[in-house]
Design a protein around this motif. Structure first.
Motif, PDB file in Angstrom:
ATOM      1  N   ARG A 198      -4.941   2.961  -1.402  1.00  0.00           N
ATOM      2  CA  ARG A 198      -3.921   2.747  -0.374  1.00  0.00           C
ATOM      3  C   ARG A 198      -4.145   3.673   0.810  1.00  0.00           C
ATOM      4  O   ARG A 198      -3.922   3.287   1.970  1.00  0.00           O
ATOM      5  CB  ARG A 198      -2.529   2.960  -0.967  1.00  0.00           C
ATOM      6  N   GLU A 199      -4.592   4.874   0.529  1.00  0.00           N
ATOM      7  CA  GLU A 199      -4.882   5.835   1.579  1.00  0.00           C
ATOM      8  C   GLU A 199      -6.059   5.356   2.428  1.00  0.00           C
ATOM      9  O   GLU A 199      -6.047   5.494   3.666  1.00  0.00           O
ATOM     10  CB  GLU A 199      -5.194   7.182   0.929  1.00  0.00           C
ATOM     11  N   GLY A 202      -4.987   2.449   4.533  1.00  0.00           N
ATOM     12  CA  GLY A 202      -4.207   3.017   5.625  1.00  0.00           C
ATOM     13  C   GLY A 202      -5.086   3.631   6.696  1.00  0.00           C
ATOM     14  O   GLY A 202      -4.754   3.586   7.892  1.00  0.00           O
ATOM     15  N   GLY A 205      -6.122   1.187   9.145  1.00  0.00           N
ATOM     16  CA  GLY A 205      -5.045   0.964  10.101  1.00  0.00           C
ATOM     17  C   GLY A 205      -4.997   2.054  11.159  1.00  0.00           C
ATOM     18  O   GLY A 205      -4.778   1.778  12.348  1.00  0.00           O
ATOM     19  N   THR A 206      -5.216   3.286  10.748  1.00  0.00           N
ATOM     20  CA  THR A 206      -5.268   4.399  11.696  1.00  0.00           C
ATOM     21  C   THR A 206      -6.406   4.203  12.693  1.00  0.00           C
ATOM     22  O   THR A 206      -6.252   4.447  13.896  1.00  0.00           O
ATOM     23  CB  THR A 206      -5.450   5.733  10.954  1.00  0.00           C
ATOM     24  N   ASP A 209      -5.419   1.524  15.157  1.00  0.00           N
ATOM     25  CA  ASP A 209      -4.500   2.085  16.148  1.00  0.00           C
ATOM     26  C   ASP A 209      -5.277   2.835  17.231  1.00  0.00           C
ATOM     27  O   ASP A 209      -5.008   2.691  18.426  1.00  0.00           O
ATOM     28  CB  ASP A 209      -3.521   3.053  15.483  1.00  0.00           C
ATOM     29  N   ALA A 235      -8.464  -4.832   2.123  1.00  0.00           N
ATOM     30  CA  ALA A 235      -7.670  -4.845   3.357  1.00  0.00           C
ATOM     31  C   ALA A 235      -7.623  -6.251   3.943  1.00  0.00           C
ATOM     32  O   ALA A 235      -6.571  -6.701   4.427  1.00  0.00           O
ATOM     33  CB  ALA A 235      -8.258  -3.858   4.358  1.00  0.00           C
ATOM     34  N   ALA A 240      -4.475  -6.794   6.248  1.00  0.00           N
ATOM     35  CA  ALA A 240      -4.256  -5.494   6.868  1.00  0.00           C
ATOM     36  C   ALA A 240      -5.257  -5.174   7.981  1.00  0.00           C
ATOM     37  O   ALA A 240      -5.153  -4.121   8.614  1.00  0.00           O
ATOM     38  CB  ALA A 240      -4.321  -4.396   5.810  1.00  0.00           C
TER      39      ALA A 240
END
Length: 543
Positions: A198-199, A202, A205-206, A209, A235, A240
């Protein structure tokens, strides 16, 4: 149908034309100029006033490490530290705030902060004596560990330098705490616990961004191992992914024969994930290391003589044969080559592949091309090789003056990053950032490409000014040329009818902006397939 009409600014197509209007329908460029206005008059569409700004194809990053970049936000914040003491303090504070973490893992510290790039384990021991600490350097070829990490990895004064790696020692023979290149860094990486999935998702996603806020919608992840493939695939399955990624599967000379059997399976797993935003069409080779730790492979010795000619990771004709086998699978060749000897070996490998496997549209890439011998310049265009270069590096910053020039000498240093020379030779010059090694903002790199100046405007007139790239060519090297590298020139990279509406809206025309001001050009919005993926006044990326 969903349509958007952009007016009130300059629409730069990247094909030598510009217009005052753009109509996008269902995520695709439909029309430009007067035709766009005429067609929009007959449909219900959203209107966007560019407010005197500049609309162009969004940027692509032809060589980067987005997963690593995203993960930097998870560990101790050492990227901005300007001294060794600041790094140690950041690690100490992070460790105190995360008492349950078995290992403290972070990136990426400035390797020029210690003499010769050599960092001592005892400095980290003072902050965290009871848990392993592992920090990657900015170059991602070097790791700095504390004593606990060295002990977990079984590294002692008697541990020999591994294949493709170096373990520096103190004068008394004890292990220093800096590990160089894969053979050495893997000794620690192989005993570290895996990060939570999950990290890792994520972190993607970072990375999205970060990139979307800088106008980038496609990235070549240039170092992907099997666990990374699994993260991207998961993902994708979760929906995601919010930008385009192509994966370059890592080819390790120590394990290549077993790896090549995995490449087709990895590509198949990505295809089965069914995301239009994810591909795995490339294999990444490291021909050498980096100049700053004297593992970049050179035709003439380093000035210090510490490693003589540096390190070639693939012996003899092994790189050529590995590249040929990858090419047989229909995968694209992407070779990291820093030194002039590595660049020659990479060109030889591609020439061997062409001669053995015949003619096809293969678009091989050599990344970085920091040094290239004059006799090899013309071979890029002759062999159809794309030089993917990092323009931000072509400046006289501390990295260059403290670590690079002392190792290469002035004469050889002035032959670095021959971007305009390669461009004039007819090579398909493309740009990338190598983020998080350096800034992933294309405008930061374009500022240097078009000036050869530091942010402070040094030196006067630019360093090696004959290598300055004209602004429109620099913009194209970060857009259409990267799309060509990605086999996507008919999908994105230019603004023409039928192309995907992957766009970036700048607040001013970069062609009329002084180079040193380019990093400050505002990005109003980024669009992916016509949908707004980032808007500055909202301060966030849209899902």
């Amino acid at each position: 149908m969903s349509s958007t009409l952009f007016t009130g600014g300059v629409v730069w197509t990247g094909t030598g034309q510009e217009f005052d209007a753009l109509l996008v329908t269902d995520g695709v460029v439909r029309a430009l100029g007067g035709q766009a206005r005429d067609l929009a008059a007959g449909v219900d569409c959203e209107h966007v006033d560019l407010a005197g700004g500049f609309l162009m194809s969004s940027f692509g990053d032809g060589h980067a490490h987005p997963l690593y970049g995203g993960l930097e936000a998870v560990g101790p914040p050492v990227r901005g530290c300007g001294t060794v003491d600041e790094i140690v303090t950041a690690v100490k504070v992070y460790a105190e705030d995360h008492p349950d973490e078995e290992w403290i893992v972070g990136a990426s510290y400035d390797g020029s902060l210690a003499e010769g790039g050599l960092f001592d384990a005892r400095w980290l021991d003072a902050a965290v004596p009871d848990r392993p600490v592992v920090l990657r350097a900015w170059d991602y070829h070097t790791v700095w560990c504390n004593t606990a990490a060295l002990e977990r990895a079984g590294i002692t004064a008697d541990t020999p330098d591994p294949v493709l790696g170096e373990i520096p020692h103190r004068p008394d023979g004890s292990v220093l705490g800096t590990l160089r290149e894969w053979g050495a860094t893997d000794l620690v990486m192989n005993v570290m616990p895996a990060r939570d999935e999950r990290e890792r998702i994520g972190a993607l996603g970072t990375a999205a961004d970060y990139y979307l806020a800088r106008g980038v919608t496609w990235v070549q992840d240039a170092w992907v191992e099997p666990g990374d493939v699994a993260t991207y695939v998961e993902a994708a399955r979760q929906g995601a992914l919010r930008m385009r990624f192509n994966l370059a599967l890592y080819a390790d000379p120590r394990h290549f024969d077993s790896q090549i059997e995995q490449f087709a399976a990895s590509r198949r797993a990505v295809e089965e994930a069914g995301s239009p935003l994810l591909t795995a069409n490339t294999v990444k080779f490291f021909a050498d290391g980096v100049v700053e730790n004297e593992t970049g492979a050179l035709l003439a010795p380093y000035c210090s003589g510490l490693h003589s000619h540096g390190m070639q990771n693939w012996e003899g004709d092994s790189l050529a044969e590995a590249a040929r086998r990858v090419d047989e699978l229909g995968l694209q060749i992407h070779i990291h080559a820093i030194g002039d000897a590595a660049v020659r070996q990479a060109l030889d490998a591609i020439e061997h592949t062409l001669s053995r496997n015949g003619t096809r549209d293969r678009r091989p890439v050599i990344a970085h091309v920091q040094l290239v011998d004059d006799t090899d310049i013309g071979r890029f265009a002759e062999l159809g090789v794309i030089p993917n270069m990092q323009p931000l590096w072509a400046q006289m910053d501390a990295l260059m003056t403290v670590l690079t020039i002392p190792r290469l000498g002035v004469e050889r240093s002035d032959r670095q990053y021959q971007m305009q020379t390669l461009n004039r030779s007819g090579a398909a010059l493309a740009f990338g950032s190598d983020w998080p090694v350096s800034s992933g903002a294309p405008l930061d790199g374009i500022a240097v490409a078009t000036s050869r100046l530091t942010a402070e405007g040094q030196p006067d007139g630019g360093w090696t000014p004959h290598e300055i790239v004209p602004i429109e060519r620099a913009l194209s090297s970060y857009t259409g040329a990267v799309a060509y590298q990605a086999y996507a020139e008919n999908t994105w990279g230019v603004v023409t009818p039928g192309a995907s509406a992957d766009l970036v809206w700048l607040d001013q025309d970069p062609r009329n902006t002084p180079p040193l001001d380019l990093p400050h050009v505002g990005i109003h919005a980024t669009y992916l397939r016509g949908a707004q993926a980032y808007r500055a006044d909202e301060g966030k990326v849209r899902p």
